[in-house]
Design a protein around this motif. Structure first.
Motif, PDB file in Angstrom:
ATOM      1  N   THR A  64       0.765  -1.105  -0.230  1.00 52.09           N
ATOM      2  CA  THR A  64      -0.185  -0.018   0.022  1.00 52.09           C
ATOM      3  C   THR A  64       0.822   1.173   0.047  1.00 52.09           C
ATOM      4  N   LEU A  65       0.237   2.267  -0.712  1.00 46.41           N
ATOM      5  CA  LEU A  65       1.223   3.364  -0.871  1.00 46.41           C
ATOM      6  C   LEU A  65       0.468   4.707  -0.300  1.00 46.41           C
ATOM      7  N   SER A  66       1.536   5.408   0.600  1.00 49.71           N
ATOM      8  CA  SER A  66       0.728   6.868   1.058  1.00 49.71           C
ATOM      9  C   SER A  66       1.724   7.897   0.519  1.00 49.71           C
ATOM     10  N   ALA A  67       1.345   9.193   0.236  1.00 55.15           N
ATOM     11  CA  ALA A  67       2.217   9.913  -0.365  1.00 55.15           C
ATOM     12  C   ALA A  67       2.069  11.571   0.491  1.00 55.15           C
ATOM     13  N   SER A  68       3.128  11.927   0.880  1.00 57.05           N
ATOM     14  CA  SER A  68       3.181  13.235   1.716  1.00 57.05           C
ATOM     15  C   SER A  68       4.101  14.120   1.281  1.00 57.05           C
ATOM     16  N   PRO A  69       3.913  15.280   0.668  1.00 57.03           N
ATOM     17  CA  PRO A  69       2.472  15.824   0.584  1.00 57.03           C
ATOM     18  C   PRO A  69       1.717  15.271  -0.315  1.00 57.03           C
ATOM     19  N   SER A  86       9.660  17.814  -3.408  1.00 53.93           N
ATOM     20  CA  SER A  86       9.907  16.359  -3.253  1.00 53.93           C
ATOM     21  C   SER A  86       8.654  16.023  -2.589  1.00 53.93           C
ATOM     22  N   VAL A  87       8.414  14.546  -2.937  1.00 56.33           N
ATOM     23  CA  VAL A  87       7.275  14.064  -1.967  1.00 56.33           C
ATOM     24  C   VAL A  87       7.940  12.877  -1.433  1.00 56.33           C
ATOM     25  N   SER A  88       7.442  12.259  -0.032  1.00 59.62           N
ATOM     26  CA  SER A  88       7.857  11.251   0.651  1.00 59.62           C
ATOM     27  C   SER A  88       6.833   9.935   0.588  1.00 59.62           C
ATOM     28  N   LEU A  89       7.102   8.973  -0.079  1.00 60.84           N
ATOM     29  CA  LEU A  89       6.216   7.914  -0.536  1.00 60.84           C
ATOM     30  C   LEU A  89       6.612   6.770   0.453  1.00 60.84           C
ATOM     31  N   LEU A 134      10.530   6.342   0.644  1.00 62.11           N
ATOM     32  CA  LEU A 134      11.383   6.869  -0.653  1.00 62.11           C
ATOM     33  C   LEU A 134      10.929   8.642  -0.742  1.00 62.11           C
ATOM     34  N   ARG A 135      12.106   9.123  -0.896  1.00 65.84           N
ATOM     35  CA  ARG A 135      11.829  10.613  -1.017  1.00 65.84           C
ATOM     36  C   ARG A 135      12.399  10.675  -2.558  1.00 65.84           C
ATOM     37  N   VAL A 136      11.287  11.395  -3.303  1.00 64.65           N
ATOM     38  CA  VAL A 136      11.270  11.537  -4.743  1.00 64.65           C
ATOM     39  C   VAL A 136      10.998  12.815  -5.098  1.00 64.65           C
ATOM     40  N   SER A 137      11.873  13.394  -5.961  1.00 69.95           N
ATOM     41  CA  SER A 137      11.603  14.614  -6.657  1.00 69.95           C
ATOM     42  C   SER A 137      10.566  14.743  -7.496  1.00 69.95           C
ATOM     43  N   VAL A 138       9.554  15.705  -7.486  1.00 68.79           N
ATOM     44  CA  VAL A 138       8.265  15.807  -8.203  1.00 68.79           C
ATOM     45  C   VAL A 138       8.649  16.498  -9.635  1.00 68.79           C
TER      46      VAL A 138
END
Length: 157
Positions: A64-69, A86-89, A134-138
């Motif tokens: 399951t996945l949640s994204a913040s923000p 960036s977003v934290s997944l 995961l920390r991902v650039s948007v």
């Protein structure tokens, strides 16, 4: 043993005098919990042409996945600073990673990767509860609206 799986996609196939390699996406049969635990440590044999290949494979529950923000600006940059957003997944029930390339993240049709890709996995943390953050650039968007966000386990190849 003896259970068949369905090949969904042929990703790549190479045949050279010294090497042949085929990469496919396979949907495995549904396994019960005890079967899945045993299968996670099993090997698979694939017959094709004149040879048989055996390899280890991983089996895990659907994550399951949640994204913040859960939202980002269209331009993909933070106002005033100009830094890329960036977003934290947070993924539960996701296999542990050994590096950022073990996970493939995509925003719609944009696949995150190494530069010059407009987005990338910048950091990861394996959690004690069997998940990954995961920390991902948007990447910048073209218009306002929802964008499908997908994370695929690539594994250790």
């Amino acid at each position: 043993g003896g259970v068949q799986a369905q090949v969904v996609t042929l990703v790549e196939s190479v045949a050279l005098p010294s090497l042949s390699s085929t990469t496919v996406v396979v949907v495995s049969p549904t396994l019960q919990v005890a079967e899945a635990a045993a299968a996670a440590e099993s090997s698979v044999s694939v017959a094709g042409g004149v040879g048989v290949s055996s390899f280890a494979w991983s089996c895990f529950k659907a994550p399951t996945l949640s994204a913040s923000p859960p939202r980002a600006l269209i331009g993909g940059v933070v106002p005033l600073t100009g830094e890329q957003m960036s977003v934290s997944l947070s993924l539960s029930d996701f296999p542990p990673l050994t590096g950022p390339s073990d996970a493939r993240v995509s925003f719609g049709t944009t696949v995150c990767g190494a530069p010059p890709s407009p987005c990338s996995v910048n950091a990861f943390t394996n959690t004690a509860r069997g998940g990954v953050v995961l920390r991902v650039s948007v990447p910048p968007g073209n218009s306002a609206g929802s964008t499908p966000l997908r994370v695929h386990y690539v594994g250790r190849g």
